[in-house]
Design an enzyme around this catalytic site. Structure first.
Site, mmCIF file in Angstrom:
data_model
loop_
_atom_site.group_PDB
_atom_site.id
_atom_site.type_symbol
_atom_site.label_atom_id
_atom_site.label_comp_id
_atom_site.label_asym_id
_atom_site.label_seq_id
_atom_site.Cartn_x
_atom_site.Cartn_y
_atom_site.Cartn_z
ATOM 1 N N LYS A 235 36.454 11.701 26.811
ATOM 2 C CA LYS A 235 36.182 12.904 27.609
ATOM 3 C C LYS A 235 35.042 13.639 26.930
ATOM 4 O O LYS A 235 34.865 13.526 25.711
ATOM 5 C CB LYS A 235 37.412 13.813 27.639
ATOM 6 N N ASP B 37 34.127 15.815 36.147
ATOM 7 C CA ASP B 37 35.403 16.511 35.977
ATOM 8 C C ASP B 37 35.119 17.929 36.480
ATOM 9 O O ASP B 37 34.163 18.116 37.256
ATOM 10 C CB ASP B 37 35.858 16.485 34.501
ATOM 11 N N PHE C 133 40.117 24.403 44.560
ATOM 12 C CA PHE C 133 39.223 24.400 45.737
ATOM 13 C C PHE C 133 38.119 23.378 45.523
ATOM 14 O O PHE C 133 37.198 23.275 46.319
ATOM 15 C CB PHE C 133 38.615 25.787 45.935
ATOM 16 N N ASN D 227 36.729 19.334 44.128
ATOM 17 C CA ASN D 227 36.751 17.977 44.641
ATOM 18 C C ASN D 227 38.168 17.411 44.782
ATOM 19 O O ASN D 227 38.502 16.770 45.775
ATOM 20 C CB ASN D 227 35.925 17.135 43.656
#
Ligand code: GLU
Length: 445
Positions: A124, A164, A236, A238
Site C-alpha cells: 500500500k 484507493d 460517495f 468509487n
C-alpha cells in the site's frame, strides 16, 4: 504463539501506530489456534516475519500550486509481503495518511490478495496530499512529483500500484503518464487504467460489484435474498458508487450515502441519475451532501451524522477505516438487520466487530468482501501481460468465480460448532495459511 506477548513487542517497536496494531491483533487472534498446530511455523518465526513489512519507502514530494507556492508532502510505499506474487495494492491520497494507516492497509492487502486466488503480494502507498479543493493542474503536478520518486521502486513484476481513497481514474492517468515518461516503458505497472490505454472492463465498478456478489451469496447461504431489501451505505466515492449500482440492479433499495459533511437519507432510493451524480460529486472535490440535497429535494441531509442511525435490512461500510464503532454497532444490532458487511478496509472498530460476532450477526470483513477490486486489478495485469482485452462478460464471470471462491474459503475455515459462520476468522485463516505455506517453502528470507 502468545498473542499478548507478540502484541506487546510490536507496540514497543511501533508505539502509537494504532491502526496497524489493530489490524495485526485481529488477524493474530483469528489464526492463533491453527498456528499453534504447526510447530514448524513457530521455529521459523513465521509470525514475527509476517507482521513486519518487507520494506518501507518514504520520500518527500515537493510541488508548486497554481499560485506559485511550494508545498512539501510526504510520500510512502509499504511493500508488505511478496511471498505469493509481486507487491500489489493501492495508493491513498488523503490528509489523514500516515505510516500506521498504510501499514495496516498493506498488512490487510496481503491476506486479501491471497484470498483472491491470484498471484499477488501485498502493498500500500500514498501521501498526505488531499485532492480536495485542488485544480486539475495541481493534481497533475502532484502526481508527477510523486511518481518522480516512486518509479524507482515499482514495475510490472516488482510492485503494481492502483487507486484507493483520493486516487481514481484521473490520478491513475497522471501517475501512469509520468511513469511512462520517466522509464520509456509502456507496461502494466499500474492498474485502474482507462479502457483505451490498457485498463480492464469492470475495474472501476469491481470493488462494489464484487462486494454485492459476496453479500448476495452470504445471504443466499442463510436463506435470505437481497431483493426488495433496504441498504444503508456510507461513502460517495468509487466503492459506494459500484455498491449502490449493483445493489439496485439486484433489486435492493439504497437509502443512504455519506460524505465528510454528514449523510443523505433518500426514502425513494438512490438509483439511476442519482448514482451518476455521486461520481460528479466525487470529482468536484467539494462537500457532497448539501449539493445532493439541493439537487434531489425528496432527500434529507443529516449534517455531522452517520447513516448507521437509519433502519435498514443491510448495512455496508463503503467509506474508510473505523467508520462504524461500538455505539453504531449497538444501534444497528437493536434493529436486527439481515446482514452487515465491511466494504471499506477495516470499516469497523474492534469493539464493533466483536459485538457483531458475539450477537451471531451475519457479518463479513473487508478483506473478503472488498477483494473484488484488487482481484479485477489482477485480471487487468493478466490482460496486459497477454496483450489482450477481455469483454465485460468475461471479466464479470471471473469476478463472480473469485468472489464465490472467497466465500467458500470463509465458510470452510470460519464455520463454528454452533453453525455460525465467523467470516472474520474464516477470511483471516484462509488468507494466512496461503501466505504462511508460501513463506515456509521459500526459507528464511
Ligand atoms: N485499494 C484497493 C484495495 O484496497 C485496490 C487495490 C488494487 O487494485 O491494487 O484493495
Amino acid at each position: 504463539m502468545n498473542v499478548q506477548q507478540i502484541m506487546q513487542e510490536l507496540e514497543r517497536k511501533h508505539p502509537g501506530e494504532s491502526e496497524y496494531l489493530q489490524a495485526v491483533r485481529e488477524v493474530l487472534i483469528s489464526v492463533q489456534d491453527v498456528y499453534n498446530q504447526h510447530p514448524e511455523f513457530e521455529r521459523a518465526k513465521l509470525i514475527e516475519r509476517l507482521i513486519e513489512p518487507e520494506r518501507i519507502i518514504t520520500f518527500r514530494v515537493p510541488w508548486v500550486d497554481d499560485k506559485g507556492e511550494v508545498h512539501v508532502n510526504l510520500g510512502y510505499r509499504v511493500q508488505f509481503n511478496s511471498a505469493i506474487g509481486p507487491y500489489k495494492g493501492g495508493l491513498r491520497f488523503h490528509s489523514s495518511v500516515n505510516l500506521s494507516i498504510l501499514k495496516f492497509l498493506g498488512f490487510e492487502q496481503t491476506f486479501k490478495n491471497a484470498l483472491t486466488t491470484l498471484p499477488m503480494g501485498g502493498a500500500k502507498g500514498g501521501s498526505d496530499f488531499s485532492i480536495r479543493g485542488r485544480s486539475d493542474a495541481e493534481v497533475m503536478r502532484f502526481c508527477q512529483a510523486f511518481m518522480a520518486e516512486l518509479y524507482h521502486y515499482i514495475g510490472p513484476d516488482e510492485d503494481v500500484p492502483a487507486g484507493d481513497i483520493g486516487v481514481g481514474g484521473r490520478e491513475i492517468g497522471y501517475l501512469f503518464g509520468a511513469y511512462k515518461k520517466l522509464t520509456h516503458q509502456w507496461n502494466g505497472v499500474i492498474t485502474g487504467k482507462g479502457l483505451e490505454w490498457g485498463g480492464s472492463r469492470i475495474r472501476p465498478e469491481a470493488t462494489g460489484f464484487g462486494a454485492l456478489y459476496f453479500v448476495s451469496q452470504m445471504m443466499a447461504t442463510h436463506d435470505l435474498d437481497l431483493k426488495g431489501k433496504t441498504v444503508a451505505l456510507s461513502g460517495f466515492g468509487n466503492v459506494a458508487w459500484g455498491a449502490a449500482t449493483k445493489a439496485t440492479q439486484l433489486g435492493a433499495k439504497v437509502i443512504t450515502i455519506s460524505g465528510p459533511d454528514g449523510y443523505i437519507y433518500d426514502s425513494e432510493g438512490i438509483s439511476g441519475e442519482k448514482i451518476d451524480y455521486m461520481l460528479e460529486l466525487r470529482s468536484s472535490g467539494n462537500d457532497v451532501c448539501q449539493p445532493y440535497a439541493d439537487e434531489f429535494p425528496g432527500s434529507q441531509f443529516f449534517p455531522g451524522k452517520k447513516p448507521w442511525e437509519q433502519k435498514a435490512d443491510v448495512y455496508l461500510t463503503c467509506a474508510t477505516q473505523n467508520e462504524l464503532n461500538g455505539d453504531d454497532a449497538a444501534k444497528i444490532l437493536a434493529r436486527h438487520p439481515l446482514c452487515v458487511a465491511e466494504v471499506s478496509n477495516m470499516g469497523c472498530t474492534e469493539e464493533a466487530t466483536k459485538a457483531f460476532i458475539a450477537a451471531r450477526q451475519l457479518f463479513a470483513p473487508g478483506k473478503a468482501v472488498n477483494a473484488g477490486g484488487v482481484a479485477t486489478s489482477g485480471l487487468e495485469m493478466t490482460q496486459n501481460s497477454i496483450r489482450l482485452h477481455w469483454s465485460a462478460e468475461e471479466v464479470d464471470k471471473e469476478l463472480h468465480k473469485i468472489m464465490h471462491s472467497i466465500h467458500e474459503q470463509c465458510v470452510r475455515y470460519g464455520k463454528e460448532p454452533d453453525g455460525y459462520v465467523n467470516y472474520v476468522k474464516g477470511a483471516n485463516i484462509a488468507g494466512f495459511m496461503k501466505v504462511a505455506n508460501a513463506m515456509m517453502a521459500q526459507g528464511i528470507v
